[in-house]
Write a protein that holds these residues in place. Structure first.
Motif, PDB file in Angstrom:
ATOM      1  N   ASN A 273      16.247  32.168  -2.654  1.00 54.49           N
ATOM      2  CA  ASN A 273      16.853  33.424  -2.212  1.00 54.49           C
ATOM      3  C   ASN A 273      18.063  33.798  -3.059  1.00 54.49           C
ATOM      4  OD1 ASN A 273      14.982  33.798  -0.213  1.00 54.49           O
ATOM      5  ND2 ASN A 273      16.210  32.762   1.344  1.00 54.49           N
ATOM      6  N   VAL A 274      18.848  32.807  -3.460  1.00 57.51           N
ATOM      7  CA  VAL A 274      20.015  33.060  -4.303  1.00 57.51           C
ATOM      8  C   VAL A 274      19.558  33.592  -5.655  1.00 57.51           C
ATOM      9  CG1 VAL A 274      21.973  31.985  -5.499  1.00 57.51           C
ATOM     10  CG2 VAL A 274      21.451  31.351  -3.144  1.00 57.51           C
ATOM     11  N   GLN A 275      18.534  32.975  -6.230  1.00 61.26           N
ATOM     12  CA  GLN A 275      18.022  33.415  -7.527  1.00 61.26           C
ATOM     13  C   GLN A 275      17.424  34.821  -7.433  1.00 61.26           C
ATOM     14  OE1 GLN A 275      18.629  31.673 -10.318  1.00 61.26           O
ATOM     15  NE2 GLN A 275      17.901  33.499 -11.373  1.00 61.26           N
ATOM     16  N   GLU A 276      16.720  35.110  -6.368  1.00 58.70           N
ATOM     17  CA  GLU A 276      16.169  36.453  -6.177  1.00 58.70           C
ATOM     18  C   GLU A 276      17.296  37.480  -6.078  1.00 58.70           C
ATOM     19  OE1 GLU A 276      13.600  36.509  -2.772  1.00 58.70           O
ATOM     20  OE2 GLU A 276      12.241  35.023  -3.629  1.00 58.70           O
ATOM     21  N   PHE A 277      18.358  37.118  -5.379  1.00 56.36           N
ATOM     22  CA  PHE A 277      19.505  38.025  -5.248  1.00 56.36           C
ATOM     23  C   PHE A 277      20.146  38.277  -6.612  1.00 56.36           C
ATOM     24  CE2 PHE A 277      24.103  38.637  -4.580  1.00 56.36           C
ATOM     25  CZ  PHE A 277      24.057  39.830  -3.873  1.00 56.36           C
ATOM     26  N   ARG A 278      20.357  37.223  -7.391  1.00 52.43           N
ATOM     27  CA  ARG A 278      20.949  37.370  -8.724  1.00 52.43           C
ATOM     28  C   ARG A 278      20.060  38.223  -9.628  1.00 52.43           C
ATOM     29  NH1 ARG A 278      23.086  31.227  -9.851  1.00 52.43           N
ATOM     30  NH2 ARG A 278      24.875  31.350  -8.452  1.00 52.43           N
TER      31      ARG A 278
END
Length: 96
Positions: free
Chosen positions: A3-8
């Motif tokens: 989820n963090v990578q998708e947000f970035r």
């Protein structure tokens, strides 16, 4: 973690970066320091006060800190750019 990578990734552009154009903008009221005394006395309709204008020029000449980096006067003028430079940049970006 996914989820963090998708947000970035959602915050980044996709593809090759390129410059699409270059614009320019100038403050509408800039004046060169060496011309300021003449300008000031002209706009205040005080050109007849020659001795006062010469005194004003002498003050600028005797106070070079007004023109040097890191000195109080310079820092005050530089602080004004914090407000105006982004506006000029936006204006330049909007011009074809």
């Amino acid at each position: 973690m996914e989820n963090v990578q998708e947000f970035r990734n959602s915050q980044r552009a996709v593809g090759v970066a390129c410059i699409l154009g270059i614009g320019k903008a100038h403050p509408p009221n800039f004046i060169y320091q060496k011309d300021y005394p003449d300008y000031y006395f002209r706009v205040t309709n005080s050109e007849d006060k020659v001795e006062l204008k010469e005194k004003f020029k002498q003050i600028l000449k005797e106070n070079p800190s007004m023109l040097k980096h890191g000195k109080p006067s310079h820092n005050n003028r530089r602080a004004m750019t914090i407000e105006y430079v982004p506006k000029l940049g936006a204006e330049a970006a909007e011009r074809p």
